[in-house]
Design a protein around this motif. Structure first.
Motif, PDB file in Angstrom:
ATOM      1  N   PRO A 217      44.198  51.989  37.329  1.00 57.44           N
ATOM      2  CA  PRO A 217      44.534  50.613  37.687  1.00 57.44           C
ATOM      3  C   PRO A 217      45.390  50.562  38.945  1.00 57.44           C
ATOM      4  CG  PRO A 217      46.022  51.372  35.978  1.00 57.44           C
ATOM      5  CD  PRO A 217      45.042  52.492  36.211  1.00 57.44           C
ATOM      6  N   TRP A 221      45.909  45.045  40.074  1.00 54.59           N
ATOM      7  CA  TRP A 221      45.216  44.881  38.799  1.00 54.59           C
ATOM      8  C   TRP A 221      46.237  44.638  37.683  1.00 54.59           C
ATOM      9  CZ3 TRP A 221      44.919  46.491  33.864  1.00 54.59           C
ATOM     10  CH2 TRP A 221      43.713  46.320  33.162  1.00 54.59           C
ATOM     11  N   TYR A 225      46.893  41.392  35.230  1.00 58.71           N
ATOM     12  CA  TYR A 225      46.842  41.542  33.780  1.00 58.71           C
ATOM     13  C   TYR A 225      48.079  40.984  33.087  1.00 58.71           C
ATOM     14  CZ  TYR A 225      46.737  44.125  29.293  1.00 58.71           C
ATOM     15  OH  TYR A 225      46.772  44.487  27.971  1.00 58.71           O
ATOM     16  N   PHE A 248      38.488  50.651  35.006  1.00 62.88           N
ATOM     17  CA  PHE A 248      39.121  49.370  35.313  1.00 62.88           C
ATOM     18  C   PHE A 248      38.228  48.606  36.280  1.00 62.88           C
ATOM     19  CE2 PHE A 248      42.229  52.466  34.131  1.00 62.88           C
ATOM     20  CZ  PHE A 248      43.042  51.780  33.230  1.00 62.88           C
ATOM     21  N   SER A 250      37.331  45.113  38.561  1.00 58.86           N
ATOM     22  CA  SER A 250      37.985  44.012  39.269  1.00 58.86           C
ATOM     23  C   SER A 250      37.001  43.342  40.211  1.00 58.86           C
ATOM     24  CB  SER A 250      39.210  44.502  40.046  1.00 58.86           C
ATOM     25  OG  SER A 250      38.853  45.500  40.975  1.00 58.86           O
ATOM     26  N   PRO A 256      43.002  40.451  42.938  1.00 60.51           N
ATOM     27  CA  PRO A 256      41.858  40.357  42.021  1.00 60.51           C
ATOM     28  C   PRO A 256      41.687  38.953  41.450  1.00 60.51           C
ATOM     29  CG  PRO A 256      43.148  42.333  41.563  1.00 60.51           C
ATOM     30  CD  PRO A 256      43.941  41.516  42.530  1.00 60.51           C
ATOM     31  N   ILE A 259      39.394  40.633  36.162  1.00 61.04           N
ATOM     32  CA  ILE A 259      39.607  42.035  35.832  1.00 61.04           C
ATOM     33  C   ILE A 259      39.087  42.322  34.422  1.00 61.04           C
ATOM     34  CG2 ILE A 259      41.655  42.269  37.309  1.00 61.04           C
ATOM     35  CD1 ILE A 259      43.324  42.146  34.677  1.00 61.04           C
TER      36      ILE A 259
END
Length: 341
Positions: A217, A221, A225, A248, A250, A256, A259
């Motif tokens: 990540p 990212w 999250y 991961f 995206s 991003p 995701i």
């Protein structure tokens, strides 16, 4: 980027439940497509009692929920309409009959996809710690048949978490621990484990051009999250931890717009499971199909890792996520909840 608070599996926005989700009985309406059993008061506007008992005041119908409005419509050998005012209770059932051993096997595969960064086993419990980042990576799970619930075992579990400066959270999948054997403070609502099969041949599907897959990540990212204040080093270590391949996804680079995370782990019977989590889309880009593109990319990746089934966890009160996953072929396997001891 403007963020809204969502669950880790929400492909859209989190929705606060409203009165339309609740029946006069106080039960929450299950999702369209779920298998349910509805108990109702007999009357002119309700289906006749299937037993043909002229003296019955109540009856029930088991089938697939076709419409969650008023009336509820349940498919049992054809549509059956039941006014909400007549409903006494409604119970959500798993898509198919599920044995306790199947719950334990799936939970084992799912736990291997979120093992935290520090693990131990005490009397059949898998203990996970990960710096307090996410409940799944910082909770104890009763994975073995007959996992101890005596005070000696629970004291040892509490001591293990106390030594790491963490509260003692236990994840309790339904039916794995007899009711009443563990008391604690609820720290979550009902969490649904949804599953579906992976279609044969999907491993040959190309990754959507707008989706990038990475082995680790990025900081961006992680901020998408969990928000801008995320502890990047701790979060990166926890989400990268898996006892199987992890990827991961995206959409967008520096910032991003969508995701997702996926792992592939094996259950004790050898089944290969793709675990999908952290599916999120930026508020300004929702309803553009980005979440569907991310899910498709993760499923194709999982199929290339020999996964044949998918699991995802969704909080039952998150109507948006629950409905979205069911539209993508998922159905209920079992439920769980978290307690703090």
């Amino acid at each position: 980027m403007t963020r809204s608070v969502t669950t880790t599996t929400d492909p859209g926005r989190a929705v606060t439940p409203d009165d339309s989700d609740v029946l006069p009985s106080g039960d929450r309406v299950p999702f369209v497509g779920d298998r349910v059993v509805v108990r109702y008061r007999l009357g002119d506007a309700t289906p006749a009692d299937w037993r043909g008992d002229a003296s019955a005041a109540l009856s029930d119908v088991t089938g697939i929920l076709l419409d969650d409005g008023d009336p509820l419509v349940v498919d049992r050998d054809g549509p059956q309409s039941i006014p909400r005012s007549a409903v006494v209770s409604i119970r959500q059932l798993s898509r198919v009959t599920v044995r306790n051993s199947e719950i334990r096997r799936l939970e084992s595969a799912a736990a291997d996809g979120w093992p935290g960064t520090d693990t131990a086993t005490i009397s059949g419990w898998m203990l996970r710690a990960g710096g307090g980042f996410t409940r799944r990576a910082n909770s104890a799970l009763p994975l073995e048949f007959g996992s101890g619930t005596d005070e000696t075992t629970l004291a040892a579990v509490r001591g293990w978490y106390r030594a790491r400066g963490l509260p003692t959270l236990v994840a309790l999948p339904e039916r794995l621990v007899p009711a009443g054997q563990i008391d604690g403070r609820p720290v979550s609502g009902e969490i649904q484990m949804l599953v579906r099969d992976i279609e044969v041949g999907v491993e040959n599907s190309p990754t959507p051009t707008n989706v990038r897959l990475d082995e680790a990540p990025t900081a961006a990212w992680l901020r998408a999250y969990r928000g801008p204040e995320v502890d990047v080093p701790t979060a990166a270590e926890v989400v990268a931890a898996s006892r199987g391949p992890v990827v991961f996804a995206s959409v967008g680079d520096a910032e991003p717009q969508a995701i997702g995370r996926a792992t592939v782990t094996s259950s004790p019977d050898g089944a290969r499971w793709l675990g999908v989590s952290a599916l999120w889309t930026a508020p300004s880009r929702r309803r553009e199909g980005l979440a569907s593109s991310v899910l498709s990319a993760l499923i194709a990746w999982g199929a290339r890792q020999d996964a044949t089934r998918i699991h995802v966890q969704v909080e039952s009160e998150n109507r948006t996520a629950g409905t979205w996953y069911r539209r993508h072929g998922f159905g209920l396997h079992h439920t769980s909840r978290y307690l703090e001891l």
